[in-house]
Design a protein around this motif. Structure first.
Motif, PDB file in Angstrom:
ATOM      1  N   THR A   1       0.837  -1.195   0.000  1.00  0.00           N
ATOM      2  CA  THR A   1       0.000   0.000   0.000  1.00  0.00           C
ATOM      3  C   THR A   1       0.875   1.251   0.000  1.00  0.00           C
ATOM      4  N   ALA A   2       0.256   2.392  -0.281  1.00  0.00           N
ATOM      5  CA  ALA A   2       0.979   3.663  -0.250  1.00  0.00           C
ATOM      6  C   ALA A   2       1.532   3.930   1.146  1.00  0.00           C
ATOM      7  N   GLU A   3       0.764   3.579   2.163  1.00  0.00           N
ATOM      8  CA  GLU A   3       1.219   3.771   3.537  1.00  0.00           C
ATOM      9  C   GLU A   3       2.439   2.900   3.835  1.00  0.00           C
ATOM     10  N   GLN A   4       2.419   1.666   3.363  1.00  0.00           N
ATOM     11  CA  GLN A   4       3.555   0.768   3.591  1.00  0.00           C
ATOM     12  C   GLN A   4       4.799   1.253   2.838  1.00  0.00           C
ATOM     13  N   ARG A   5       4.590   1.745   1.624  1.00  0.00           N
ATOM     14  CA  ARG A   5       5.716   2.291   0.865  1.00  0.00           C
ATOM     15  C   ARG A   5       6.331   3.487   1.599  1.00  0.00           C
ATOM     16  N   SER A   6       5.461   4.336   2.122  1.00  0.00           N
ATOM     17  CA  SER A   6       5.938   5.504   2.854  1.00  0.00           C
ATOM     18  C   SER A   6       6.734   5.081   4.081  1.00  0.00           C
ATOM     19  N   LYS A   7       6.247   4.085   4.793  1.00  0.00           N
ATOM     20  CA  LYS A   7       6.951   3.612   5.991  1.00  0.00           C
ATOM     21  C   LYS A   7       8.296   3.001   5.613  1.00  0.00           C
ATOM     22  N   ALA A   8       8.321   2.241   4.498  1.00  0.00           N
ATOM     23  CA  ALA A   8       9.579   1.649   4.051  1.00  0.00           C
ATOM     24  C   ALA A   8      10.598   2.732   3.705  1.00  0.00           C
ATOM     25  N   ARG A   9      10.134   3.793   3.012  1.00  0.00           N
ATOM     26  CA  ARG A   9      11.043   4.889   2.668  1.00  0.00           C
ATOM     27  C   ARG A   9      11.589   5.550   3.930  1.00  0.00           C
ATOM     28  N   LYS A  10      10.712   5.779   4.911  1.00  0.00           N
ATOM     29  CA  LYS A  10      11.150   6.405   6.159  1.00  0.00           C
ATOM     30  C   LYS A  10      12.166   5.524   6.884  1.00  0.00           C
ATOM     31  N   ASN A  11      11.927   4.218   6.871  1.00  0.00           N
ATOM     32  CA  ASN A  11      12.865   3.311   7.531  1.00  0.00           C
ATOM     33  C   ASN A  11      14.209   3.270   6.808  1.00  0.00           C
ATOM     34  N   LEU A  12      14.182   3.284   5.480  1.00  0.00           N
ATOM     35  CA  LEU A  12      15.429   3.299   4.720  1.00  0.00           C
ATOM     36  C   LEU A  12      16.223   4.571   5.002  1.00  0.00           C
ATOM     37  N   ILE A  13      15.543   5.708   4.941  1.00  0.00           N
ATOM     38  CA  ILE A  13      16.208   6.993   5.187  1.00  0.00           C
ATOM     39  C   ILE A  13      16.653   7.089   6.645  1.00  0.00           C
ATOM     40  N   GLY A  14      15.824   6.597   7.560  1.00  0.00           N
ATOM     41  CA  GLY A  14      16.195   6.624   8.981  1.00  0.00           C
ATOM     42  C   GLY A  14      17.423   5.789   9.256  1.00  0.00           C
TER      43      GLY A  14
END
Length: 289
Positions: free
Chosen positions: A264-277
């Motif tokens: 989902t878009a929400e999961q993609r957003s969380k994955a991006r945040k985790n990668l950047i974090g």
């Protein structure tokens, strides 16, 4: 170090590979583990080899040197990789993106292996046949879960593969819903069983190590073995190592490509945040002295 311990060294020095293989791990635990890698790796080396008083200073010093190098030189490279992965993840991952991820990780791996293979070979020349008996015992203990999967029913093997895929995706995206987990199970059912090749790969590494130690092989022979077994560029590969690597990466690309569309878009957003974090965490860790 024996085939299994060598694998642990690789994963510990390559933080991104450790992430990929993490199951039930958090970003905080991952960073904490990296900070304590010298102690954890020393403990594992001692567990395997029952290090002699002559070996202890060498192992501790080389672990310190190589981890210092990795922290300062490689963590920024890994952070850059994670940020680029996050950028590419704004849209669905393409087949080209999956190939790029594979190539980037292999380049990071090769830099690490090129940095550590001489020290590893030097240590192996000091290992005695008596120590190898302890290594074999630990090797067999550590392989019990692998043997369980190797001997499992086909349906159980699919479950093992599906659980690894689900754990990997959830590390980045958070919890998957039941339909997404079912999709992971469908993908796992189509993937080839890696266990025969993986077990052959482990057995080849272990058997070769035992033979080299038994004849008191010199550093040059140890280096040749490591380069071949680790699939380092410019050296003829150990056939089973190449086969296992090709199978593993093909399954990775397939899993990434086929799981990505159901996020989902929400999961993609969380994955991006985790990668950047994680990238930011590694940059900060690299700057510490």
């Amino acid at each position: 170090m024996n085939a299994n311990f060598i694998s642990v060294v690789q994963r510990s020095l390559l933080a991104i590979t450790l992430c990929v293989l993490a199951s039930g791990c958090t970003r905080t635990l991952l960073i904490q583990g990296y900070k304590n890698a010298d102690t954890l790796l020393y403990m594992r080396a001692n567990k395997y080899f029952d290090l002699s008083s002559d070996q202890v200073p060498f192992v501790k010093e080389k672990l310190r040197e190589n981890l210092t190098w990795h922290r300062t030189a490689e963590l920024p490279q890994i952070a850059q990789f994670l940020n680029e992965t996050a950028r590419r993840g704004n849209d669905q991952f393409s087949a080209e993106d999956a190939i790029w991820v594979q190539g980037s990780i292999l380049h990071m791996r090769d830099r690490v292996l090129n940095h550590i293979y001489k020290d590893t070979a030097g240590f192996l020349t000091t290992v005695t046949p008596e120590q190898m008996k302890n290594v074999r015992e630990q090797f067999n203990k550590d392989g019990q879960e692998l043997y369980a999967e190797f001997n499992a029913t086909e349906e159980k093997k699919v479950e093992f593969r599906a659980n690894r895929l689900i754990s990997f995706v959830e590390f980045w995206t958070g919890s998957l819903d039941e339909s997404q987990k079912n999709r992971a199970r469908e993908i796992a059912r189509k993937l080839p069983d890696p266990m025969p090749t993986r077990m052959a790969y482990r057995a080849t590494g272990m058997g070769t190590m035992e033979s080299l130690v038994a004849v008191h092989a010199n550093s040059a022979r140890m280096e040749t073995f490591l380069k071949s077994y680790w699939l380092m560029p410019g050296v003829p590969p150990t056939p089973i190592a190449k086969q296992f690597s090709d199978l593993t990466w093909a399954s990775f690309r397939t899993s990434l490509r086929e799981m990505d569309p159901v996020l989902t878009a929400e999961q993609r957003s969380k994955a991006r945040k985790n990668l950047i974090g994680l990238a930011n965490d590694l940059q900060q860790l690299s700057a510490q002295r």
